[in-house]
Structures are given as C-alpha cells and as structure tokens.
Write an enzyme that holds these catalytic residues in place. Structure first.
Site, PDB file in Angstrom:
ATOM      1  N   HIS B  59       0.815  -1.223   0.000  1.00  0.00           N
ATOM      2  CA  HIS B  59       0.000   0.000   0.000  1.00  0.00           C
ATOM      3  C   HIS B  59       0.849   1.274   0.000  1.00  0.00           C
ATOM      4  O   HIS B  59       1.908   1.301   0.611  1.00  0.00           O
ATOM      5  CB  HIS B  59      -0.886   0.044   1.255  1.00  0.00           C
ATOM      6  CG  HIS B  59      -1.934  -1.014   1.263  1.00  0.00           C
ATOM      7  ND1 HIS B  59      -3.123  -0.886   0.580  1.00  0.00           N
ATOM      8  CD2 HIS B  59      -1.989  -2.236   1.856  1.00  0.00           C
ATOM      9  CE1 HIS B  59      -3.856  -1.985   0.771  1.00  0.00           C
ATOM     10  NE2 HIS B  59      -3.188  -2.822   1.532  1.00  0.00           N
ATOM     11  N   PRO B  60       0.333   2.342  -0.644  1.00  0.00           N
ATOM     12  CA  PRO B  60       0.971   3.644  -0.441  1.00  0.00           C
ATOM     13  C   PRO B  60       0.613   4.113   0.968  1.00  0.00           C
ATOM     14  O   PRO B  60      -0.394   3.677   1.537  1.00  0.00           O
ATOM     15  CB  PRO B  60       0.301   4.536  -1.487  1.00  0.00           C
ATOM     16  CG  PRO B  60      -1.061   3.949  -1.664  1.00  0.00           C
ATOM     17  CD  PRO B  60      -0.874   2.457  -1.490  1.00  0.00           C
ATOM     18  N   GLU B  81      -9.944   4.597  -3.133  1.00  0.00           N
ATOM     19  CA  GLU B  81     -10.343   4.436  -1.730  1.00  0.00           C
ATOM     20  C   GLU B  81     -10.086   5.695  -0.906  1.00  0.00           C
ATOM     21  O   GLU B  81     -10.749   5.920   0.112  1.00  0.00           O
ATOM     22  CB  GLU B  81      -9.614   3.232  -1.109  1.00  0.00           C
ATOM     23  CG  GLU B  81     -10.183   1.893  -1.591  1.00  0.00           C
ATOM     24  CD  GLU B  81      -9.218   0.733  -1.508  1.00  0.00           C
ATOM     25  OE1 GLU B  81      -9.605  -0.382  -1.896  1.00  0.00           O
ATOM     26  OE2 GLU B  81      -8.062   0.932  -1.085  1.00  0.00           O
ATOM     27  N   PHE B 112       1.172   2.253   8.377  1.00  0.00           N
ATOM     28  CA  PHE B 112      -0.159   2.345   8.995  1.00  0.00           C
ATOM     29  C   PHE B 112      -1.220   1.903   7.993  1.00  0.00           C
ATOM     30  O   PHE B 112      -1.361   2.495   6.929  1.00  0.00           O
ATOM     31  CB  PHE B 112      -0.407   3.803   9.417  1.00  0.00           C
ATOM     32  CG  PHE B 112      -1.791   4.080   9.950  1.00  0.00           C
ATOM     33  CD1 PHE B 112      -2.237   3.490  11.124  1.00  0.00           C
ATOM     34  CD2 PHE B 112      -2.651   4.947   9.285  1.00  0.00           C
ATOM     35  CE1 PHE B 112      -3.517   3.751  11.623  1.00  0.00           C
ATOM     36  CE2 PHE B 112      -3.927   5.221   9.777  1.00  0.00           C
ATOM     37  CZ  PHE B 112      -4.354   4.618  10.947  1.00  0.00           C
ATOM     38  N   ILE B 114      -5.193   1.227   7.154  1.00  0.00           N
ATOM     39  CA  ILE B 114      -6.566   1.525   7.558  1.00  0.00           C
ATOM     40  C   ILE B 114      -7.448   1.452   6.319  1.00  0.00           C
ATOM     41  O   ILE B 114      -7.006   1.822   5.223  1.00  0.00           O
ATOM     42  CB  ILE B 114      -6.653   2.914   8.231  1.00  0.00           C
ATOM     43  CG1 ILE B 114      -8.040   3.163   8.834  1.00  0.00           C
ATOM     44  CG2 ILE B 114      -6.257   4.041   7.278  1.00  0.00           C
ATOM     45  CD1 ILE B 114      -8.088   4.328   9.816  1.00  0.00           C
ATOM     46  N   ALA B 116      -9.637   2.992   4.072  1.00  0.00           N
ATOM     47  CA  ALA B 116      -9.791   4.441   3.887  1.00  0.00           C
ATOM     48  C   ALA B 116     -11.139   4.842   3.290  1.00  0.00           C
ATOM     49  O   ALA B 116     -11.507   6.024   3.347  1.00  0.00           O
ATOM     50  CB  ALA B 116      -8.665   4.956   2.991  1.00  0.00           C
TER      51      ALA B 116
END
Lengths: 171, 171
Positions: B59-60, B81, B112, B114, B116
């Site tokens: 992920h970025p 997203e 991190f 999550i 989004a």
C-alpha cells in the site's frame, strides 16, 4: 566498580539489535531483577514485530547444532541450552524433529522457538506438534514469550559472569 | 460461463502472493459471499506473519498518492479508496499525517494500514494517533483486520467487474 555490559553482550541474550540498543540506553541496572523487568518492557512493548523476527532468526533450528566453525557466544549458548536434549536424543528423534521444523517454518515463516533448557528432544517435538495447529498471530506471541524465557536465562548467566569479572578485578 | 479470476486479480485485492495463490487454489467460488468466507479463513489462519507484512507493504502511505507513473490496478484502487479523503483534505492535514505516518512506521516496522473508504484524512489521523499507543503485537492484528476490510471491498468490486464482462460476453 560497576558491571560493563556492551551491546554485543545483549545481542547474545536476544538477537534483536533494537533490543540490544535499548538495553544499553537503559543501563546501568542495580540488579538482575531490575534488568529483567526493563528487558520485558522493551521486548513486549517497544521493539516491533520485524525485530522479533530478527531475534528468532538468530537461533539454530532445535535439533541442529551450530556448525563447529561458529564459535560465537550466541552459538555456545544455543549448544549449552540443548545439552539435556542432545544427551538423550536418537537419530530417529532428530529426523522427525527436522521434518516438523520444516513444516513449522513453512507454515509460520519463522523458525520454531522454544526455551530448550532441561528439555528433551521428544518433549520439544511434542510441543512443536501441539503449537503447529495455532493461528499464525497466536503462535507469534507464544514464540515471543519463549524467546523472553531464553533471554532471561542468558541474562542471568551474563550477570553472574560479569559479577565474577568485577570481583576478580577488585581482589 | 464462469468468472475467471487470475492470481494477479487476487494480488490487487491483497498484496500477499501466498494469499493470491491460495485463492486460486480454492477457486472457483459460487458467490462473492463464499469467496469472502474463504478469503477470511486464508488470511487469518493460513498465510503467515511475513505474508501479512508483504501485503501491508504493497500500500501507499495514507495521504500519499501512488506516483502518476504507477498505473497498476492496485494503485488505482488505493487512489479511489482515498477519494473522500483527498476531496476534503488540507496541506496542514497532509503534513501532520506524514509526520505521524513516519512515527508509526518507526515504532511498528510496517506502514499504517486503515480501510480508507469514506473516511477523511482528519478521521484517519485521529485513528493513527489512537493506535500508536498499542503494543506491537496488538497493532499487528488490528492492521491485519483493516487489511481484510480493504480486501473485501476490492473483492466486491472485482466480482462486479467480472460479472459485467461475463454478461457482455454472453449477450
């Protein structure tokens, strides 16, 4: 004269370089008990999961001895901790252990970690088979707790050796 | 005609190559719901912790867009997203998020994670600050659960796109 414990002494206790650095930063310690309290806090709450994996990777597989050319303090501790196991083992036990170690590593992505002191290979194999059924995240936490037991035994040995050096220097 | 879902489609849903391989092995699925049940079993019980870390690393960072040259399906999903977040963000929010992302990564050793969708950067920053206090093993499991939410949304999108292709082919 206070005990001098260096970063590479801490790496012998636990193969995570972050753990070793944080222990140096928290030094000196008034007693082994205080040092163990700090080590537990650092190990469980401060160093991260990649650091745990680094520490696990420092160990030889249970049932394997480090190669004779590996003359490090870490390797010597590993051999000493498996002395009960090697004194009571058999070729077939070692073979079965080797097969299960491979299955374990394939499932979890890290080596099977167990505090080997005083345990036979048969006992450790039974533990391995039981733990193999665990979910990966559950097994990660068990491995981290086993690593902490190993660390505590190694710290006790380190402190008693350092105390000897201090008392010899002072006499 | 059944939907054909390839390994690289699964990698867009979740960046763990073990996850993608096991989903292919478990295919085909009679419905999205069945596929999600299987995906949860694979993600939480079968793939290991290194595989989780591999998926997170795909992920970025939240608040960063993939570079314009990154034209992959995975990158396009990440941008979509965060569309709510980018529509409502500010330079100062992005700066603070970037600082906290760095702190988080330094503490936990992974980015991190999550889900989004529909969240603003301010909301995600508040989550990040709250989660920062967690023990690493606790945070690892939360991140894995967030990854699963992302995976489920992406699977829903994948299934609806594939269903469209099937119906166009058949008409």
């Amino acid at each position: 004269m206070a005990m001098e414990i260096r970063e590479d002494d801490w790496v012998v206790c636990c193969g995570s370089s972050d753990f070793a650095k944080l222990m140096v930063k928290a030094s000196p310690f008034s007693s082994l008990e205080t040092a163990i309290d700090v080590a537990r806090e650092i190990w469980f709450n401060q160093v991260n999961v990649p650091a745990w994996l680094e520490a696990f990777a420092a160990h030889p597989q249970i049932g394997n001895s480090p190669s004779p050319s590996n003359n490090s303090d870490f390797a010597r501790r590993s051999v000493a901790e498996q002395s009960t196991a090697f004194a009571t083992t058999s070729a077939s036990a070692l073979e079965e252990l080797s097969e299960w170690n491979a299955l374990y590593r394939q499932k979890f992505g890290f080596i099977f970690i167990i505090c080997a002191s005083g345990r036979t290979h048969a006992e450790m194999l039974a533990e391995l088979k039981g733990r193999y059924a665990n979910r990966p995240i559950v097994e990660l936490e068990i491995a981290a707790k086993e690593q902490m037991k190993i660390t505590e035994l190694r710290m006790a040995k380190l402190f008693s050796e350092k105390a000897e050096v201090v008392s010899q220097t002072e006499s």
